[in-house]
Design a protein around this motif. Structure first.
Motif, PDB file in Angstrom:
ATOM      1  N   SER A  89     -63.877  26.833  58.390  1.00 15.92           N
ATOM      2  CA  SER A  89     -62.798  26.673  58.971  1.00 15.92           C
ATOM      3  C   SER A  89     -62.693  25.235  58.464  1.00 15.92           C
ATOM      4  CB  SER A  89     -61.429  26.928  59.965  1.00 15.92           C
ATOM      5  OG  SER A  89     -62.728  26.716  60.611  1.00 15.92           O
ATOM      6  N   ASP A 135     -61.328  24.788  65.247  1.00 17.77           N
ATOM      7  CA  ASP A 135     -61.069  25.995  66.288  1.00 17.77           C
ATOM      8  C   ASP A 135     -61.145  26.917  64.913  1.00 17.77           C
ATOM      9  OD1 ASP A 135     -60.903  24.706  68.425  1.00 17.77           O
ATOM     10  OD2 ASP A 135     -58.823  25.195  69.359  1.00 17.77           O
ATOM     11  N   GLU A 165     -62.981  24.216  55.365  1.00 19.44           N
ATOM     12  CA  GLU A 165     -62.224  23.096  54.802  1.00 19.44           C
ATOM     13  C   GLU A 165     -60.849  21.406  55.781  1.00 19.44           C
ATOM     14  OE1 GLU A 165     -60.096  27.175  53.819  1.00 19.44           O
ATOM     15  OE2 GLU A 165     -57.832  26.120  53.440  1.00 19.44           O
ATOM     16  N   GLN A 200     -54.671  14.936  62.371  1.00 17.87           N
ATOM     17  CA  GLN A 200     -54.266  15.155  63.714  1.00 17.87           C
ATOM     18  C   GLN A 200     -54.556  15.793  65.144  1.00 17.87           C
ATOM     19  OE1 GLN A 200     -50.735  17.638  62.863  1.00 17.87           O
ATOM     20  NE2 GLN A 200     -49.548  16.734  61.844  1.00 17.87           N
ATOM     21  N   ILE A 205     -52.841  16.191  53.447  1.00 19.59           N
ATOM     22  CA  ILE A 205     -53.325  16.113  53.114  1.00 19.59           C
ATOM     23  C   ILE A 205     -52.675  17.787  53.520  1.00 19.59           C
ATOM     24  CG2 ILE A 205     -55.096  17.832  55.008  1.00 19.59           C
ATOM     25  CD1 ILE A 205     -56.172  14.454  55.816  1.00 19.59           C
ATOM     26  N   GLN A 206     -53.202  18.660  52.614  1.00 27.64           N
ATOM     27  CA  GLN A 206     -52.488  20.526  52.969  1.00 27.64           C
ATOM     28  C   GLN A 206     -51.699  21.080  53.718  1.00 27.64           C
ATOM     29  OE1 GLN A 206     -53.304  21.782  48.531  1.00 27.64           O
ATOM     30  NE2 GLN A 206     -54.982  23.094  49.259  1.00 27.64           N
ATOM     31  N   SER A 207     -53.242  21.100  54.491  1.00 23.53           N
ATOM     32  CA  SER A 207     -53.072  21.996  55.763  1.00 23.53           C
ATOM     33  C   SER A 207     -52.705  20.933  56.957  1.00 23.53           C
ATOM     34  CB  SER A 207     -54.455  22.418  55.711  1.00 23.53           C
ATOM     35  OG  SER A 207     -54.476  22.982  56.914  1.00 23.53           O
ATOM     36  N   ASN A 208     -51.941  21.097  57.855  1.00 22.90           N
ATOM     37  CA  ASN A 208     -51.658  21.278  59.096  1.00 22.90           C
ATOM     38  C   ASN A 208     -52.564  21.783  60.266  1.00 22.90           C
ATOM     39  OD1 ASN A 208     -50.441  22.124  62.155  1.00 22.90           O
ATOM     40  ND2 ASN A 208     -49.071  20.287  61.589  1.00 22.90           N
ATOM     41  N   TYR A 209     -52.933  22.650  60.050  1.00 23.12           N
ATOM     42  CA  TYR A 209     -53.611  23.176  61.224  1.00 23.12           C
ATOM     43  C   TYR A 209     -55.241  23.013  60.777  1.00 23.12           C
ATOM     44  CZ  TYR A 209     -56.049  26.900  63.838  1.00 23.12           C
ATOM     45  OH  TYR A 209     -56.581  27.372  65.049  1.00 23.12           O
ATOM     46  N   LEU A 210     -55.628  22.593  60.062  1.00 20.69           N
ATOM     47  CA  LEU A 210     -57.004  21.846  59.348  1.00 20.69           C
ATOM     48  C   LEU A 210     -56.544  20.299  59.329  1.00 20.69           C
ATOM     49  CD1 LEU A 210     -58.167  24.682  57.157  1.00 20.69           C
ATOM     50  CD2 LEU A 210     -58.350  24.674  60.448  1.00 20.69           C
ATOM     51  N   ASP A 211     -55.736  19.630  59.832  1.00 25.08           N
ATOM     52  CA  ASP A 211     -55.550  18.182  59.906  1.00 25.08           C
ATOM     53  C   ASP A 211     -56.549  17.487  60.252  1.00 25.08           C
ATOM     54  OD1 ASP A 211     -54.307  15.506  59.257  1.00 25.08           O
ATOM     55  OD2 ASP A 211     -52.509  16.254  59.376  1.00 25.08           O
TER      56      ASP A 211
END
Lengths: 410, 410
Positions: free
Chosen positions: B73, B68, B76, B253, B244-250
């Motif tokens: 995005s 999203d 990344e 998950q 993974i250093q991003s939550n939004y782009l994990d």
């Protein structure tokens, strides 16, 4: 090729804490043909959106623009921009979304200190201020409206205390923006993240953020121009603070795209921006104060109806969030079965909750376009019928009478 | 409150390398009322979208879903999921978007090794394979279609060479997906990122990705369940690879949200997903091969017209990207003045370029819904008139005759 049929979603009455129903004017805005991202008509739309966002956030900040992603993309953009590895971040946690702040801060390399309150309550400002003095963090990150528990954390005193101590404060106002007051400047909030699909009633997809020059200074010290766009005149990297670990969510690059420089970053989400702009027009046409009053009115009617039905409310009443009402699932009732019958028979969606509250409470949203008399009355009548259908004993007819009393000025 | 007027964007002929015009069926899809994110009707739409994405990517992968956000995005998300700090990543660079891969990989903590080609050309597969053997990276990240220069990098041999050496390969197919062949499985590509607002002709806002079980294994080794959602039965963190250093782009998950578990992550972008689903239906109804052939036909007509006008093409012809045609701005002509007149008088948008090519070339896209006979002919006629208006000498009338020859089967 008819394996995949025409899109034909059912019409729903959406009474969750988001996403909620969308005004037809906003839906219509998304159906307009698109403009190119550097078309002067489009950059004018970007500028108008920024102007309206400043009013929404009640701020004179230069920067107020949407991050192109769902709400948590805005949270992560703010945290990843503000947190350098090793920075100390204080996070008061009183529900699920406090844990999300913790998780994101940890992934940014922060030394995270948390203080917690039992779910269903919030912090006394003095408790947070004491923790500020004890831990002396670089940043305080805190949730304003916690949808998982339906609570609201007062922030005015906490914001001022941070300013006095020169500690930055970042606020997750995803659930509250456009539904209850969020006074960015008056409360001394350095960065605020709003949500689209809740009280703004725009479809999920954009996360409006605002931040002041204290935040901007921190961002600029970490800024790099993208390698493929460099002009050769940039300050060498070794004189900078550590780079922001995300490119997509790098606010120092995003503000060059939203600012007069228009330095290419991503391709702005054209149709989502049309939607956000129209959603903001609707908010400003209604008026912030009038909108907050509308949310209070329908909450009052909903609560009166649920109380008349004999249902128990969850959580500390003194910090109830106007736009989310949590009720305990009565003993012996299967909460998911009730939710399914509401959806299948009445076309109404309400929410369950997360973690320790899973299966224990229902959450009813009264947010934005969904927050209206027709929806509240429809829901109360339906919930009564479904509870009776599930063998729950209640004073039939009382809920709607109680709500009508409120609407008739009782 | 009439400070902000009704949305009323002009109708444009958008002949850039994205965003491009959107089919009215896709625009209409966004105007449907929304569903809740866990409404069974909505999760069915999510599943259908995954199924169609597999066909688009020509893969049997389990995972194919949109991230999203805008295209980068998705890039990344793939890179931040695959790159652990210290991993060696090889990036062949032949234009701006190779530098973007480098920048993102560096921010993920990779040890990045680059090989470069002059802008306007691409790599011989053997050159990349030699670099694989020399540097033995953990990951190869490479652009398939480079819009900044209008070139396409052949990938079949490179993908197979990576598989033989057990090196992962991640491909930026943002510009090519839906316009030229991208054969995920046949070319042994482990992860592929597509773009929405280019050959798919969906508004910017979603980044379809696909990845295989080789990638999934890497993701699962780094997976954490979000703190506020943990059930207490999770494997302890110390047994895992770095988070993974991003939550939004994990992606680890995200796949739990797109999979049958439906574990809450973000709130899916409802209206954007409606748009993507409809855009994919249009692609599959047309047929992939037929769609690729359409893109080749209109490129041929455009190129014939531009050549007849006497304009010089930029870059190595042998690796020209079907969907982007780059032409040198003629000596003495102000490229931005030509672009402005095209937009203001004819409602046509073409693009300039970036970095070393800024001011030197124009880029004309023939992508997705914008790639049609009416647009090509409209553009050629308009460009001729505008060039004459700018004092450029050319054989008047020749461009449209040459293009019509192609359309008439010449």
């Amino acid at each position: 090729m008819k394996r995949f049929g025409d899109l034909a979603p059912s019409l729903r009455t959406i009474m969750t804490p988001g996403p909620v129903e969308v005004d037809p004017r906003v839906l219509r805005a998304m159906s307009f043909p698109i403009l190119g991202q550097f078309d002067p008509e489009f950059t004018a739309i970007m500028n108008e959106t920024m102007e309206m966002l400043r009013e929404l956030f009640q701020t004179k900040n230069k920067w107020a623009f949407p991050v192109d992603g769902t709400s948590r993309s805005g949270i992560e953009a703010v945290l990843t921009g503000l947190i350098e590895p090793g920075d100390k971040v204080l996070i008061p946690i009183y529900g699920r979304f406090g844990y999300l702040l913790q998780e994101i801060a940890q992934r940014c390399g922060a030394e995270v200190v948390t203080i917690t309150k039992p779910w269903g309550s919030v912090f006394e400002p003095a408790e947070v201020i004491e923790a500020l003095d004890l831990h002396q963090p670089d940043l305080l990150a805190i949730v304003h409206g916690e949808t998982s528990t339906g609570r609201v954390q007062p922030l005015a005193e906490i914001g001022k205390a941070c300013r006095q101590r020169d500690i930055l404060i970042a606020v997750d106002a995803v659930a509250t923006i456009g539904g209850v007051p969020v006074e960015t400047d008056a409360w001394c909030l350095d960065a605020v993240i709003g949500g689209a699909q809740k009280c703004l009633s725009v479809p999920s997809g954009m996360a409006p953020v605002t931040y002041n020059e204290r935040v901007e200074r921190k961002l600029l010290a970490r800024k790099r121009v993208e390698a493929g766009l460099q002009s050769g005149t940039e300050v060498p990297d070794e004189n900078r603070r550590p780079i922001i670990q995300s490119n997509y969510l790098d606010l120092s690059q995003l503000q060059d795209y939203w600012g007069p420089q228009r330095l290419n970053h991503h391709t702005e989400m054209t149709s989502m921006l049309y939607a956000l702009r129209e959603g903001l027009r609707l908010v400003l046409e209604e008026g912030l104060e009038e909108r907050f009053a509308r949310h209070r009115l329908h909450e009052k009617a909903l609560v009166a109806g649920l109380a008349a039905m004999g249902l128990d409310f969850y959580g500390d009443e003194s910090c109830k969030l106007t736009v989310v009402t949590c009720i305990a699932i009565p003993e012996g009732i299967d909460g998911e079965s009730v939710r399914s019958m509401l959806l299948d028979r009445f076309g109404i969606e309400i929410a369950s909750s997360f973690g320790p509250l899973k299966g224990k409470i229902w959450r009813i949203g009264t947010m934005g376009f969904s927050c209206n008399q027709k929806n509240v009355l429809h829901l109360l009548g339906a919930l009564e019928a479904v509870l009776i259908r599930h063998g729950h004993s209640l004073p039939a007819g009382a809920a709607l009478q109680a709500a009508l009393e409120i609407y008739e000025g009782g």
